[in-house]
Design an enzyme around this catalytic site. Structure first.
Site, PDB file in Angstrom:
ATOM      1  N   HIS A 220      23.281 -42.210  -3.096  1.00  0.00           N
ATOM      2  CA  HIS A 220      21.579 -43.893  -3.123  1.00  0.00           C
ATOM      3  C   HIS A 220      22.117 -42.916  -5.090  1.00  0.00           C
ATOM      4  CE1 HIS A 220      18.303 -45.237  -2.062  1.00  0.00           C
ATOM      5  NE2 HIS A 220      17.770 -44.565  -2.049  1.00  0.00           N
ATOM      6  N   LYS A 253      35.110 -41.712  -5.106  1.00  0.00           N
ATOM      7  CA  LYS A 253      34.509 -42.740  -4.778  1.00  0.00           C
ATOM      8  C   LYS A 253      34.117 -43.079  -6.399  1.00  0.00           C
ATOM      9  CE  LYS A 253      32.062 -43.965  -0.892  1.00  0.00           C
ATOM     10  NZ  LYS A 253      32.027 -43.112   0.178  1.00  0.00           N
ATOM     11  N   MET A 255      31.424 -43.855  -8.391  1.00  0.00           N
ATOM     12  CA  MET A 255      30.185 -43.784  -9.013  1.00  0.00           C
ATOM     13  C   MET A 255      29.200 -45.564  -9.383  1.00  0.00           C
ATOM     14  SD  MET A 255      29.499 -41.986  -6.218  1.00  0.00           S
ATOM     15  CE  MET A 255      29.821 -40.105  -5.241  1.00  0.00           C
ATOM     16  N   GLY A 256      28.762 -45.723  -8.687  1.00  0.00           N
ATOM     17  CA  GLY A 256      27.832 -46.981  -9.015  1.00  0.00           C
ATOM     18  C   GLY A 256      28.673 -48.636  -8.480  1.00  0.00           C
ATOM     19  N   HIS A 259      28.174 -51.503  -2.240  1.00  0.00           N
ATOM     20  CA  HIS A 259      26.792 -51.282  -1.305  1.00  0.00           C
ATOM     21  C   HIS A 259      27.052 -51.348   0.344  1.00  0.00           C
ATOM     22  CE1 HIS A 259      22.650 -52.385  -0.586  1.00  0.00           C
ATOM     23  NE2 HIS A 259      22.566 -51.636  -2.394  1.00  0.00           N
ATOM     24  N   ARG A 268      21.055 -56.955  -9.475  1.00  0.00           N
ATOM     25  CA  ARG A 268      20.730 -55.884 -10.042  1.00  0.00           C
ATOM     26  C   ARG A 268      21.668 -56.594 -11.279  1.00  0.00           C
ATOM     27  NH1 ARG A 268      18.433 -52.318  -6.177  1.00  0.00           N
ATOM     28  NH2 ARG A 268      20.717 -52.081  -5.664  1.00  0.00           N
ATOM     29  N   ASP A 310      22.738 -49.381 -10.036  1.00  0.00           N
ATOM     30  CA  ASP A 310      23.231 -48.062 -10.909  1.00  0.00           C
ATOM     31  C   ASP A 310      23.906 -48.257 -11.659  1.00  0.00           C
ATOM     32  OD1 ASP A 310      21.000 -46.922  -9.479  1.00  0.00           O
ATOM     33  OD2 ASP A 310      22.367 -45.540  -7.957  1.00  0.00           O
ATOM     34  N   ARG A 335      10.528 -46.259  -7.323  1.00  0.00           N
ATOM     35  CA  ARG A 335      10.154 -47.053  -6.452  1.00  0.00           C
ATOM     36  C   ARG A 335       9.301 -46.160  -5.371  1.00  0.00           C
ATOM     37  NH1 ARG A 335      15.362 -47.936  -3.500  1.00  0.00           N
ATOM     38  NH2 ARG A 335      15.726 -49.480  -5.150  1.00  0.00           N
ATOM     39  N   ARG A 354      11.763 -42.804  16.729  1.00  0.00           N
ATOM     40  CA  ARG A 354      12.381 -41.175  17.506  1.00  0.00           C
ATOM     41  C   ARG A 354      13.437 -42.073  18.379  1.00  0.00           C
ATOM     42  NH1 ARG A 354      16.043 -38.779  20.167  1.00  0.00           N
ATOM     43  NH2 ARG A 354      15.436 -36.707  20.901  1.00  0.00           N
TER      44      ARG A 354
HETATM   45  C1  LIG Z   1      20.602 -48.120  -6.232  1.00  0.00           C
HETATM   46  C2  LIG Z   1      21.831 -47.468  -5.112  1.00  0.00           C
HETATM   47  O1  LIG Z   1      21.624 -46.510  -4.141  1.00  0.00           O
HETATM   48  S1  LIG Z   1      23.302 -48.511  -5.050  1.00  0.00           S
HETATM   49  C3  LIG Z   1      24.515 -47.237  -4.097  1.00  0.00           C
HETATM   50  C4  LIG Z   1      24.856 -46.235  -5.237  1.00  0.00           C
HETATM   51  N1  LIG Z   1      25.076 -45.132  -4.722  1.00  0.00           N
HETATM   52  C5  LIG Z   1      27.237 -45.191  -4.964  1.00  0.00           C
HETATM   53  O2  LIG Z   1      27.181 -46.313  -6.120  1.00  0.00           O
HETATM   54  C6  LIG Z   1      28.023 -44.225  -4.820  1.00  0.00           C
HETATM   55  C7  LIG Z   1      28.972 -45.177  -4.514  1.00  0.00           C
HETATM   56  N2  LIG Z   1      29.869 -46.006  -3.341  1.00  0.00           N
HETATM   57  C8  LIG Z   1      29.989 -45.957  -2.092  1.00  0.00           C
HETATM   58  O3  LIG Z   1      29.468 -44.683  -1.842  1.00  0.00           O
HETATM   59  C9  LIG Z   1      28.915 -46.487  -1.248  1.00  0.00           C
HETATM   60  O4  LIG Z   1      29.838 -47.752  -1.547  1.00  0.00           O
HETATM   61  C10 LIG Z   1      28.216 -46.748  -0.663  1.00  0.00           C
HETATM   62  C11 LIG Z   1      27.566 -45.467  -0.091  1.00  0.00           C
HETATM   63  C12 LIG Z   1      26.967 -47.383  -1.406  1.00  0.00           C
HETATM   64  C13 LIG Z   1      28.388 -47.460   0.566  1.00  0.00           C
HETATM   65  O5  LIG Z   1      28.969 -47.077   2.001  1.00  0.00           O
HETATM   66  P1  LIG Z   1      29.213 -47.806   2.312  1.00  0.00           P
HETATM   67  O6  LIG Z   1      28.026 -48.422   3.890  1.00  0.00           O
HETATM   68  O7  LIG Z   1      29.607 -47.013   3.716  1.00  0.00           O
HETATM   69  O8  LIG Z   1      30.807 -48.598   1.936  1.00  0.00           O
HETATM   70  P2  LIG Z   1      31.411 -49.347   2.578  1.00  0.00           P
HETATM   71  O9  LIG Z   1      31.524 -49.534   4.173  1.00  0.00           O
HETATM   72  O10 LIG Z   1      31.503 -50.840   1.959  1.00  0.00           O
HETATM   73  O11 LIG Z   1      33.067 -49.239   2.028  1.00  0.00           O
HETATM   74  C14 LIG Z   1      33.971 -49.658   2.522  1.00  0.00           C
HETATM   75  C15 LIG Z   1      35.260 -49.327   1.743  1.00  0.00           C
HETATM   76  O12 LIG Z   1      35.011 -48.579   0.301  1.00  0.00           O
HETATM   77  C16 LIG Z   1      34.865 -47.551   0.059  1.00  0.00           C
HETATM   78  N3  LIG Z   1      34.501 -47.385  -0.970  1.00  0.00           N
HETATM   79  C17 LIG Z   1      33.118 -47.976  -0.900  1.00  0.00           C
HETATM   80  N4  LIG Z   1      32.281 -48.021  -2.331  1.00  0.00           N
HETATM   81  C18 LIG Z   1      33.214 -47.157  -2.732  1.00  0.00           C
HETATM   82  C19 LIG Z   1      32.996 -46.674  -4.248  1.00  0.00           C
HETATM   83  N5  LIG Z   1      31.898 -46.425  -4.938  1.00  0.00           N
HETATM   84  N6  LIG Z   1      34.680 -46.596  -4.760  1.00  0.00           N
HETATM   85  C20 LIG Z   1      35.722 -46.259  -4.275  1.00  0.00           C
HETATM   86  N7  LIG Z   1      35.543 -46.900  -2.472  1.00  0.00           N
HETATM   87  C21 LIG Z   1      35.027 -47.080  -2.578  1.00  0.00           C
HETATM   88  C22 LIG Z   1      34.778 -46.653   0.845  1.00  0.00           C
HETATM   89  O13 LIG Z   1      35.384 -45.361   0.876  1.00  0.00           O
HETATM   90  C23 LIG Z   1      35.084 -47.747   2.608  1.00  0.00           C
HETATM   91  O14 LIG Z   1      36.991 -47.722   2.569  1.00  0.00           O
HETATM   92  P3  LIG Z   1      37.492 -47.369   4.232  1.00  0.00           P
HETATM   93  O15 LIG Z   1      36.757 -49.007   4.911  1.00  0.00           O
HETATM   94  O16 LIG Z   1      38.629 -47.337   3.993  1.00  0.00           O
HETATM   95  O17 LIG Z   1      36.549 -45.970   4.896  1.00  0.00           O
HETATM   96  O1  LIG Z   2      19.814 -49.958  -0.526  1.00  0.00           O
HETATM   97  C1  LIG Z   2      20.608 -49.800  -0.355  1.00  0.00           C
HETATM   98  O2  LIG Z   2      21.233 -48.844   0.245  1.00  0.00           O
HETATM   99  C2  LIG Z   2      20.499 -48.831  -1.663  1.00  0.00           C
HETATM  100  C3  LIG Z   2      19.557 -49.404  -3.190  1.00  0.00           C
HETATM  101  O3  LIG Z   2      20.075 -49.628  -3.698  1.00  0.00           O
HETATM  102  C4  LIG Z   2      18.650 -48.389  -3.342  1.00  0.00           C
HETATM  103  O4  LIG Z   2      18.075 -49.112  -2.322  1.00  0.00           O
HETATM  104  O5  LIG Z   2      18.557 -49.671  -4.691  1.00  0.00           O
END
Ligand SMILES: CC(=O)SCCNC(=O)CCNC(=O)[C@H](O)C(C)(C)COP(=O)(O)OP(=O)(O)OC[C@H]1O[C@@H](n2cnc3c(N)ncnc32)[C@H](O)[C@@H]1OP(=O)(O)O
Ligand SMILES: O=C([O-])CC(=O)C(=O)O
Length: 373
Positions: A220, A253, A255-256, A259, A268, A310, A335, A354
């Site tokens: 997140h 993974k 990062m960044g 979604h 954004r 991010d 936030r 719940r």
């Molecule tokens: C402001 C915020 O909070 S924005 C989010 C910030 N977080 C990150 O940047 C962390 C990296 N990203 C992630 O871990 C994920 O994309 C999340 C947590 C944001 C969303 O998770 P999910 O909804 O479960 O992702 P989603 O279902 O779209 O994933 C699809 C596939 O892409 C892959 N994938 C998704 N994001 C990434 C990534 N950043 N790097 C590599 N692979 C990825 C998943 O592993 C998945 O593979 P699979 O189908 O073989 O299992």
């Molecule tokens: O909506 C989400 O899952 C994460 C996100 O981008 C945020 O909280 O800004």
């Protein structure tokens, strides 16, 4: 991509109603109370957006002036909180500092009834920059800073406290835009945490403290710090591309990217990328921004994964001299508006949250005596 409506994480399921925000309509849009985030980032200040998220409508000129004055007057920290902050070691994670700061303020200035909820929200909004910078400057530089400045914006106030001098106009504006972009995002993990807590009729400080804990994680809000840690390893775009390909091959993974809701892009991203580009030009950067661009290009070409909010925040904050550990606390400073608005919305039409669970454990069985196990 996996089917969003199946499987874990409650993905694609509605968990309630909200009038505060829409995320991902048409795959890529973000609106706060009906206003598009791109337009807010162009035409509004964060103080106006915070007011609108917390109180429902954009302020008039007079309302804004009064609100800014009010927030300025709420920047100070009680001595007991300063003492607690001074005891937290420099090695602590800044998100843990804010979590403690928020919780401790709840002891000193308890909400004492939901009729005070707007006041608590304003107090937290005004004092989070003071908390994090007071701790940071004391633990890292050994100084006890004055936490009340005359800066109009919360972002400018934060930079002033951090660097000990008022920020340039450009830096104050980038911070303001950044806070607008991070202010609200429907039922994301940290906001949902706050709403679950609110649904038990708990107090505002508990809801926000829990939300800070959820935002801290690298999936997140913590992703902006992790993105920076990765980007700063690279000395050239070519090296970055090769390493990203290796990481993807190893199913790591990045990062960044990606979604839980957006399918095409995070609206954004383009906004903060352009501000980061301006900052890169200002500091004469020839590595970090090109490295960021090649990582974005490679992720799209290889996986059709787009940069989320991010990713370019990492380089933008870095160019303004902000230590990486403070990236996610800035997210909190913004936030808290969305979290508090959701707490108030949950309280206004509450039923305890719940959900049920599908049991997958052992069949019913008798308890054997201890000698028979
Ligand atoms: C402001 C915020 O909070 S924005 C989010 C910030 N977080 C990150 O940047 C962390 C990296 N990203 C992630 O871990 C994920 O994309 C999340 C947590 C944001 C969303 O998770 P999910 O909804 O479960 O992702 P989603 O279902 O779209 O994933 C699809 C596939 O892409 C892959 N994938 C998704 N994001 C990434 C990534 N950043 N790097 C590599 N692979 C990825 C998943 O592993 C998945 O593979 P699979 O189908 O073989 O299992
Ligand atoms: O909506 C989400 O899952 C994460 C996100 O981008 C945020 O909280 O800004």
């Amino acid at each position: 991509m996996t089917d969003k409506k199946t499987g874990a994480g409650l993905r694609g399921q509605s968990a309630g109603q909200t009038a505060i925000c829409t995320v991902g309509a048409a795959g890529n849009s973000l609106r706060y109370r009906g206003y598009a985030v791109d337009e807010l980032a162009e035409k509004a200040t964060f103080n106006e957006v915070a007011y609108m998220i917390l109180k429902g409508e954009l302020p008039t000129r007079d309302e804004l002036a009064a609100y800014q004055q009010r927030l300025k007057g709420l920047r100070g920290l009680p001595d007991a909180l300063k003492e607690v902050l001074e005891r937290i070691p420099a090695s602590a994670h800044p998100m843990d500092v804010l979590r403690t700061g928020c919780s401790f303020l709840g002891n000193l200035e308890p909400e004492d009834g939901f009729e005070n909820q707007q006041d608590v929200a304003d107090r937290l909004l005004a004092s989070f920059p003071s908390m994090i910078c007071y701790w940071y400057r004391f633990s890292h530089d050994g100084v006890r800073i004055e936490v009340e400045t005359d800066d109009e914006g919360i972002g400018g106030h934060f930079l002033h406290l951090l660097h000990g001098k008022p920020p340039s106009e450009l830096h104050a504006r980038v911070m303001d835009v950044s806070l607008i972009l991070y202010a609200e995002h429907e039922f994301n993990a940290s906001t949902f945490t706050a709403r679950v807590c609110a649904s038990t009729l708990s107090d505002m400080h508990s809801c926000i403290t829990g939300a800070i804990g959820s935002l801290r994680g690298p999936l997140h809000g913590g992703a902006n710090e992790m993105a920076m840690a990765m980007l700063e390893k690279y000395h050239s775009a070519e090296q970055a591309r090769e390493d990203v390909l290796r990481m993807l091959e190893a199913k790591e993974k990045i990062m960044g990217f990606g979604h839980a809701v957006y399918r095409e892009k995070d609206p954004r991203n383009a906004i903060i990328r352009e501000w980061s580009r301006k900052l890169a030009a200002e500091v004469g950067d020839e590595v970090l921004f090109p490295v960021s661009e090649i990582v974005e290009k490679t992720m799209w070409e290889e996986k059709k994964l787009f940069a989320n909010a991010d990713f370019y925040h990492a380089s933008a904050y870095h160019f303004m001299g902000i230590p990486t550990g403070l990236f996610t606390p800035i997210f909190v400073m913004s936030r808290v508006t969305g979290w508090a608005a959701h707490v108030m919305e949950q309280r206004s039409n509450n039923r305890i949250i719940r959900p049920g669970a599908d049991y997958i454990g052992p069949e019913d069985r008798a308890v054997p005596s201890i000698d028979q196990r």
